[in-house]
Design an enzyme around this catalytic site. Sequence first.
Site, PDB file in Angstrom:
ATOM      1  N   TRP A 102      19.177  12.004  62.409  1.00 12.85           N
ATOM      2  CA  TRP A 102      19.655  10.684  62.841  1.00 12.85           C
ATOM      3  C   TRP A 102      20.959  10.316  62.166  1.00 12.85           C
ATOM      4  O   TRP A 102      21.826   9.693  62.781  1.00 12.85           O
ATOM      5  CB  TRP A 102      18.570   9.619  62.663  1.00 12.85           C
ATOM      6  CG  TRP A 102      17.481   9.858  63.658  1.00 12.85           C
ATOM      7  CD1 TRP A 102      16.240  10.349  63.414  1.00 12.85           C
ATOM      8  CD2 TRP A 102      17.579   9.709  65.087  1.00 12.85           C
ATOM      9  NE1 TRP A 102      15.554  10.500  64.606  1.00 12.85           N
ATOM     10  CE2 TRP A 102      16.355  10.119  65.636  1.00 12.85           C
ATOM     11  CE3 TRP A 102      18.591   9.285  65.951  1.00 12.85           C
ATOM     12  CZ2 TRP A 102      16.098  10.107  67.018  1.00 12.85           C
ATOM     13  CZ3 TRP A 102      18.348   9.272  67.329  1.00 12.85           C
ATOM     14  CH2 TRP A 102      17.114   9.681  67.837  1.00 12.85           C
ATOM     15  N   ASP A 172      20.371   2.310  58.823  1.00 13.20           N
ATOM     16  CA  ASP A 172      19.546   2.516  60.022  1.00 13.20           C
ATOM     17  C   ASP A 172      18.087   2.552  59.560  1.00 13.20           C
ATOM     18  O   ASP A 172      17.594   3.585  59.113  1.00 13.20           O
ATOM     19  CB  ASP A 172      19.943   3.833  60.689  1.00 13.20           C
ATOM     20  CG  ASP A 172      19.029   4.168  61.867  1.00 13.20           C
ATOM     21  OD1 ASP A 172      18.091   3.392  62.156  1.00 13.20           O
ATOM     22  OD2 ASP A 172      19.261   5.220  62.496  1.00 13.20           O
ATOM     23  N   LYS A 196       8.907   1.347  66.549  1.00 12.14           N
ATOM     24  CA  LYS A 196       8.077   1.988  65.528  1.00 12.14           C
ATOM     25  C   LYS A 196       7.297   0.928  64.738  1.00 12.14           C
ATOM     26  O   LYS A 196       6.086   0.870  64.806  1.00 12.14           O
ATOM     27  CB  LYS A 196       8.949   2.842  64.612  1.00 12.14           C
ATOM     28  CG  LYS A 196       9.710   3.905  65.410  1.00 12.14           C
ATOM     29  CD  LYS A 196      10.858   4.468  64.638  1.00 12.14           C
ATOM     30  CE  LYS A 196      11.854   5.170  65.515  1.00 12.14           C
ATOM     31  NZ  LYS A 196      11.320   6.274  66.314  1.00 12.14           N
TER      32      LYS A 196
HETATM   33  N1  PMP Z   1      17.594   6.157  64.215  1.00 17.13           N
HETATM   34  C1  PMP Z   1      16.383   6.590  63.816  1.00 17.13           C
HETATM   35  C2  PMP Z   1      16.117   6.754  62.360  1.00 17.13           C
HETATM   36  C3  PMP Z   1      15.400   6.858  64.774  1.00 17.13           C
HETATM   37  O1  PMP Z   1      14.205   7.292  64.400  1.00 17.13           O
HETATM   38  C4  PMP Z   1      15.696   6.672  66.152  1.00 17.13           C
HETATM   39  C5  PMP Z   1      14.673   6.902  67.245  1.00 17.13           C
HETATM   40  N2  PMP Z   1      13.684   7.773  67.005  1.00 17.13           N
HETATM   41  C6  PMP Z   1      16.973   6.240  66.500  1.00 17.13           C
HETATM   42  C7  PMP Z   1      17.885   5.981  65.511  1.00 17.13           C
HETATM   43  C8  PMP Z   1      17.356   6.036  67.933  1.00 17.13           C
HETATM   44  O2  PMP Z   1      16.749   4.886  68.362  1.00 17.13           O
HETATM   45  P1  PMP Z   1      16.793   4.389  69.889  1.00 17.13           P
HETATM   46  O3  PMP Z   1      15.948   5.338  70.651  1.00 17.13           O
HETATM   47  O4  PMP Z   1      16.239   3.008  69.782  1.00 17.13           O
HETATM   48  O5  PMP Z   1      18.224   4.418  70.318  1.00 17.13           O
END
Ligand code: PMP
Length: 360
Positions: A102, A172, A196
């Site tokens: 991420w 994030d 989550k």
């Molecule tokens: N950052 C992290 C740490 C994540 O776990 C996720 C989704 N699993 C995201 C960003 C992306 O999130 P979204 O699907 O809401 O764009």
Amino acid sequence: MSRVFNFSAGPAALPEEVLQQAQAEMTDWHGSGMSVMEMSHRGKEFMSIAEKAESDLRELMSIPENYKVLFLQGGASSQFAMIPMNLTRGNSATDYINTGAWSKKAIAEGKNFSDVNVAATTEDSNFSRVPHQDQINLNANAAYVHYTPNETIGGVEFNYIPHTGDVPLVADMSSTILSRPLDVDRFGMIYAGAQKNIGPAGLTLVIIREDLVGDAMPGTPTMFNYKTHVDNDSMYNTPPTYGWYLAGLVFQWLKDKGGLQGMAEINSRKANKLYDAIDTSDFYANPVDPHCRSWMNVPFTLANAELDKTFLEEASAEGLKTLKGHRSVGGMRASIYNAMPEEGIDALVGFMAEFERKYG
Ligand code: PMP
């Protein structure tokens, strides 16, 4: 059918009490004769829902007055672009810490709008740890420092908040927000996709220090400008009303559970039980440095990967669902967010011991 233990990384399990309350209120919210889904976002009923959700979140996280809370759409992934568009403020130098999948996505998008310095990376250890503070090479003149406190795929989590001096720290927190108390004033901005630990997918939470708002790059689209949402209390356009409502129910549930201190105690106990089960067996393994292990996402492998499919099938038959690891790493991953009850961990640990006895 009865409820299963759902170990999905996201969208993830929600508290059963919250789902039941939403069900009870589905067609007639508090005598309004309407579902929350059918209400005008500007009507007094929804306004009361929105305001309560925000004030409960502020109370739970002790969010200082000089921070704005935004209820947006677009997922955490849109934030990867909104952050540089809004927070560079005439200074194109940005610092990013790379601790996994991420972080990398945030960095790739950051590069589209700024001159990214990767201030630290743990790629050489296959992202099995986070950098120490003294391994982070910060640029004192950066516009901000971005990091990912919890890597959902790798299951690696910072056990400290990096010090960045006067440079705003941007986090994030998609997969760790609300898992324990947090010093919000250490951050310039915190953001999280809801799916989550907050509520259903479709809602994105942003907590931003107000002095960072209002200096977006020329040409920033209206919807990508934090100022638009700050000036309009997240109601510039139609917000994700039902997600906002459900998030509010989750915040109330968290308050009833003893707040974030209460969650921290439960989450630490849950994670320790699972890691202990992994560490005391030669059959299961987790590659992450014990100091940097996630409380929320626990990846693990079996000694014999040929048994993965059988493990998943037998676990599923026991009501232990969605344990398959991310496609990029294989193996298993148990995501154990706030809504996963401790009985779910006990059931998983019991199943793992039994599986090892049978096949180990
Ligand atoms: N950052 C992290 C740490 C994540 O776990 C996720 C989704 N699993 C995201 C960003 C992306 O999130 P979204 O699907 O809401 O764009």
